[in-house]
Design a protein around this motif. Structure first.
Motif, PDB file in Angstrom:
ATOM      1  N   UNK A 141       0.815  -1.212   0.000  1.00  0.00           N
ATOM      2  CA  UNK A 141       0.000   0.000   0.000  1.00  0.00           C
ATOM      3  C   UNK A 141       0.856   1.273   0.000  1.00  0.00           C
ATOM      4  N   UNK A 142       2.188   1.109   0.011  1.00  0.00           N
ATOM      5  CA  UNK A 142       3.142   2.229  -0.085  1.00  0.00           C
ATOM      6  C   UNK A 142       3.072   3.205   1.077  1.00  0.00           C
ATOM      7  N   UNK A 143       2.653   2.734   2.231  1.00  0.00           N
ATOM      8  CA  UNK A 143       2.632   3.587   3.422  1.00  0.00           C
ATOM      9  C   UNK A 143       3.867   3.379   4.297  1.00  0.00           C
ATOM     10  N   UNK A 144       4.610   2.312   4.065  1.00  0.00           N
ATOM     11  CA  UNK A 144       5.754   2.001   4.918  1.00  0.00           C
ATOM     12  C   UNK A 144       6.933   1.497   4.105  1.00  0.00           C
ATOM     13  N   UNK A 145       8.125   1.839   4.604  1.00  0.00           N
ATOM     14  CA  UNK A 145       9.383   1.292   4.088  1.00  0.00           C
ATOM     15  C   UNK A 145      10.210   0.847   5.289  1.00  0.00           C
ATOM     16  N   UNK A 146      10.780  -0.351   5.190  1.00  0.00           N
ATOM     17  CA  UNK A 146      11.568  -0.889   6.290  1.00  0.00           C
ATOM     18  C   UNK A 146      12.966  -1.286   5.809  1.00  0.00           C
ATOM     19  N   UNK A 147      13.921  -1.139   6.698  1.00  0.00           N
ATOM     20  CA  UNK A 147      15.240  -1.717   6.525  1.00  0.00           C
ATOM     21  C   UNK A 147      15.404  -2.799   7.584  1.00  0.00           C
ATOM     22  N   UNK A 177      15.054  -0.021  10.744  1.00  0.00           N
ATOM     23  CA  UNK A 177      14.513   1.322  10.541  1.00  0.00           C
ATOM     24  C   UNK A 177      13.170   1.213   9.839  1.00  0.00           C
ATOM     25  N   UNK A 178      12.240   2.053  10.280  1.00  0.00           N
ATOM     26  CA  UNK A 178      10.923   2.134   9.638  1.00  0.00           C
ATOM     27  C   UNK A 178      10.655   3.571   9.239  1.00  0.00           C
ATOM     28  N   UNK A 179      10.236   3.769   7.998  1.00  0.00           N
ATOM     29  CA  UNK A 179       9.785   5.074   7.515  1.00  0.00           C
ATOM     30  C   UNK A 179       8.315   4.931   7.167  1.00  0.00           C
TER      31      UNK A 179
END
Length: 812
Positions: free
Chosen positions: A376-382, A396-398
């Motif tokens: 859903x393109x609400x989150x990006x994680x490393x 990390x969470x954006x």
């Protein structure tokens, strides 16, 4: 052409542009008053000239890279008499570029690397690709050795931690080549099949074997042969050579091999997932004379894309471990739950799906970082991989309530320069509101931010020593891009260029020089060499004919927002020579495409034809304003996401603010305003004509989106969610819903082979206008053009119509 310029020097054109930009930034009221007269091109421009094939301009430099020894620079440039590219070379001590094709034999040219090489840790050996095959060069002798010769295309060659081995990828599979023995082998045999099972002997089979001696002997012979084959294989084949069965219901998306060769990360997706109904695009002008039909993309929301599964393979022990994404923070939350409830849709029954976007291995192969993005393109994680416990560990969470941008997702590991050095991740994130650089140790709970401010970090490259980072940034002004070097120890920042329009860069193998690609408002992409504080300009591919025109340098002006935009709306202004015209001036507003792009900058514009057209318009007395409205790139997260669930509304507010700014600073006629643009710009031209008909009397919508429900999923769902979840956002954002507001004169132009914004968009709007009984509009169709026009005849015809529209509607 060769020019040398120090950091403190700049050309008169660059100085004038910079002074105007600075003056407009700090004293915006002074610029119009001091610039009521503007110098125009010495020759009267014509549409025939500016819409001709761009050979007359001079083609830009393309795909520049270093030779393996760092003593030569290679680049491609399009030939003047056709679409073919020619290879050119510049030596570090040579003033003039030379066409390689004309000075080397075919055998000599075959040894030139196709792109930048990769090196071992000692810089003694280099790997590079040539026509899809892998070559290795020994630097002290210059000896070149071809390592592969296949019908396939090899890619991503790398030296492994065992310096006598290299790895490369071919057809989604990884191969290892031993430099000593010359042996090449596939690192893992990945199969989208189920694990074979031993045949089951049910009661009937047991009866058959008991009754028939021949069947019993056949079975015994087969078992003996299989046992012998397996024993023989164990002599020559290791466990790592055994097939890996991923499942018949899974398809291989990608894989990443560790530099040690011990581990393989494998990305899979559901096989044969339903992608929704595809569109059909007819082609009427064909070689055969018959109509051809082509399948094209699906529409937004037709089928939600599925997520990925990530597998960890131990290639030594032949063990497979699924890596669960359930550890991702917030993966079990639904940011769209309220929209789902409002539409009385079922809540999510499981955690959100996510994609694996990329994998980065630490150079020793003992650590791997994986970047994930929610579908859903609400989150990006490393995350990193815990190899001992075979699980993911979040780092990390954006999160963004609107959407995560597709830019600013670079990440990796700092170089390992000592045995005891702690692995350190680096990445770019918008978490401060602007794209900046961060590092994080594996023990730290929060990252360390190294850059800060209302500017963006682009394309970072870590130095070989790991103590500094090179990147492009618009630190001095949103539209001015330079190359910077950041020292990680104290975060000190050094400006390396004074070119205003840096586009990309490549470090020399020994990092003593930097090859820079840059451009200017009327200078297509060129090459420069940066060394210490000196910049050496290497190329100028413009023709004498193009340079002879005294083009109007666009003025960069900050337009004050009356709608709490948070910062000025940076814009390009083109003025006529006001001494040659009397009375209030007509206005043309240009709207750039893509939404998320930038056109108010000092680089060579993607819209170079439009820029020349603006020169022509100003010669004829028009004032032209080209605005980086909200949604544009280069101004931070809030500027980008202002259009969430309301495309076309903040942008129109900004355009109207632009008209008010012109009224305050110039004598314009608000009853004679035109607007035009292509793609997203065409969409905005329609929104302006339909929603503010009292402000815009003429508009040209080129290849416009007229209904966002017909556009693709990847772009549209970011901004408007899906039609099922957020129907109001689509109604609010689609021009076809406002077509009844049309009062002025409208031109719609569209390529009939457009597989991006379908020609059907314009046809549907035409039918809507017919049923609304609207007058003063026309639809121009281009049977052999796609989204971006190719042919000069089409460019000319389209802009002839635009010019005619303005001349007949808003001109003096």
């Amino acid at each position: 052409m060769l020019m040398i310029r120090t950091m403190s020097q700049a050309s008169p054109i660059q100085l004038s542009i910079r002074l105007l930009a600075v003056a407009s930034l700090f004293l915006p009221w002074l610029l119009p008053a001091a610039a009521q007269t503007d110098q125009q091109p010495a020759t009267q421009l014509t549409l025939t000239q500016i819409m001709a094939e761009p050979d007359w301009i001079g083609h830009p430099v393309e795909q520049a890279w270093w030779s393996t020894d760092g003593q030569e620079i290679f680049y491609h440039i399009q030939q003047h008499d056709g679409p073919l590219r020619e290879l050119h070379a510049i030596t570090l001590h040579d003033a003039e570029p030379q066409a390689v094709d004309r000075r080397l034999s075919l055998a000599q040219r075959s040894l030139i690397n196709d792109s930048n090489a990769v090196y071992d840790r000692s810089l003694q050996r280099a790997l590079y690709l040539r026509h899809g095959d892998v070559f290795m060069q020994t630097m002290d002798t210059g000896a070149v050795r071809q390592l592969t010769r296949t019908a396939g295309l090899e890619r991503q060659p790398l030296f492994m931690t065992n310096s006598d081995q290299i790895m490369y990828q071919r057809d989604q599979h990884w191969w290892v080549h031993d430099l000593v023995s010359g042996l090449s082998y596939q690192a893992a045999d990945l199969r989208s099949e189920d694990q074979p099972e031993d045949p089951e002997h049910g009661p009937l089979a047991e009866q058959q074997l008991r009754l028939f001696d021949t069947l019993r002997r056949q079975q015994n012979d087969q078992q003996a042969e299989q046992e012998f084959t397996e024993q023989l294989a164990q002599t020559y084949v290791s466990d790592a050579d055994q097939p890996w069965y991923l499942g018949a219901d899974r398809e291989l998306v990608g894989s990443s091999l560790s530099p040690s060769g011990e581990w393989l990360l494998v990305i899979t997706a559901e096989k044969d997932a339903e992608q929704g109904r595809s569109g059909k695009m007819p082609s009427y002008v064909t070689l055969s004379g018959y109509t051809d039909i082509e399948d094209v993309r699906t529409r937004v929301g037709q089928k939600m894309p599925g997520g990925h599964e990530l597998l960890l393979l131990n290639l030594n022990s032949h063990e497979l471990y699924p890596l669960s994404r359930e550890v991702l923070p917030g993966i079990d939350e639904d940011p769209l739950a309220s929209l789902r409830a409002a539409q009385e849709l079922e809540p999510l029954s499981a955690s959100r799906a996510a994609w694996v976007m990329d994998v980065s291995w630490h150079e020793l192969g003992e650590q791997a970082a994986v970047q994930w993005r929610s579908v859903d393109n609400k989150d990006r994680w490393l995350t990193t991989v815990n190899f001992q416990q075979q699980r993911l560990e979040p780092r990390h969470r954006l999160h963004d309530d609107a959407w995560i941008t597709w830019n600013f997702n670079e990440f990796g590991w700092l170089p390992h320069n000592s045995v005891d050095a702690e692995p350190i991740l680096w990445f770019v994130s918008e978490q401060s509101g602007y794209a900046h650089l961060y590092t994080q140790t594996l023990q730290a709970r929060q990252p360390t931010q190294h850059t800060d401010g209302q500017w963006e970090v682009y394309t970072p490259v870590i130095s070989r020593s790991g103590d500094s980072v090179y990147f492009i940034a618009n630190r001095a002004h949103p539209g001015e891009y330079e190359l910077y070097q950041l020292q990680l120890e104290d975060d000190s920042l050094r400006t390396l260029t004074d070119l205003d329009g840096v586009e990309s860069f490549t470090l020399a193998p020994d990092e003593s020089h930097i090859l820079v690609q840059y451009s200017g408002s009327y200078l297509p992409t060129q090459l420069a060499l940066v060394n210490a504080d000196q910049t050496r300009l290497l190329t100028d591919t413009r023709t004498d004919q193009f340079k002879a025109v005294n083009w109007q340098a666009p003025r960069i002006v900050p337009v004050n927002s009356q709608h709490d935009a948070g910062q000025p709306i940076q814009s390009k202004l083109y003025l006529p020579d006001l001494t040659q015209f009397s009375g209030p001036r007509p206005v043309v507003m240009f709207v750039h495409g893509a939404g998320y792009t930038q056109n108010t900058h000092l680089r060579y514009p993607y819209y170079f034809r439009e820029q020349m057209f603006h020169n022509l318009l100003s010669q004829r007395g028009y004032i032209v304003l080209d605005m980086d409205f909200r949604a544009s790139e280069g101004y931070g997260r809030d500027w980008r996401t202002a259009i969430y669930q309301q495309m076309g509304h903040p942008e129109l507010e900004d355009l109207l603010d632009g008209l008010d700014w012109l009224s305050e600073n110039y004598t314009i006629d608000r009853t004679r305003v035109g607007i035009y643009g292509g793609s997203y710009g065409g969409f905005m031209a329609l929104m302006a004509m339909f929603r503010a008909p009292d402000q815009f009397q003429a508009g040209a919508a080129l290849r416009p989106v007229t209904d966002w429900t017909a556009y693709n999923h990847g772009y549209t769902s970011n901004i408007l969610n899906t039609p099922e979840l957020d129907p109001e956002a689509y109604r609010k954002s689609s021009p076809i819903e406002y077509a009844d507001g049309l009062q002025g004169k409208l031109l719609i132009a569209h390529g009939m082979l457009d597989d991006n914004v379908f020609y059907q968009d314009s046809v549907r709007l035409a039918q809507r206008l017919i049923e609304l009984r609207k007058a003063d509009w026309e639809l121009a169709s281009y049977p052999l053009e796609a989204h971006s026009f190719i042919y000069a005849d089409s460019w000319y015809d389209e802009y002839r119509r635009i010019l005619k529209l303005f001349e007949n509607t808003i001109a003096d």
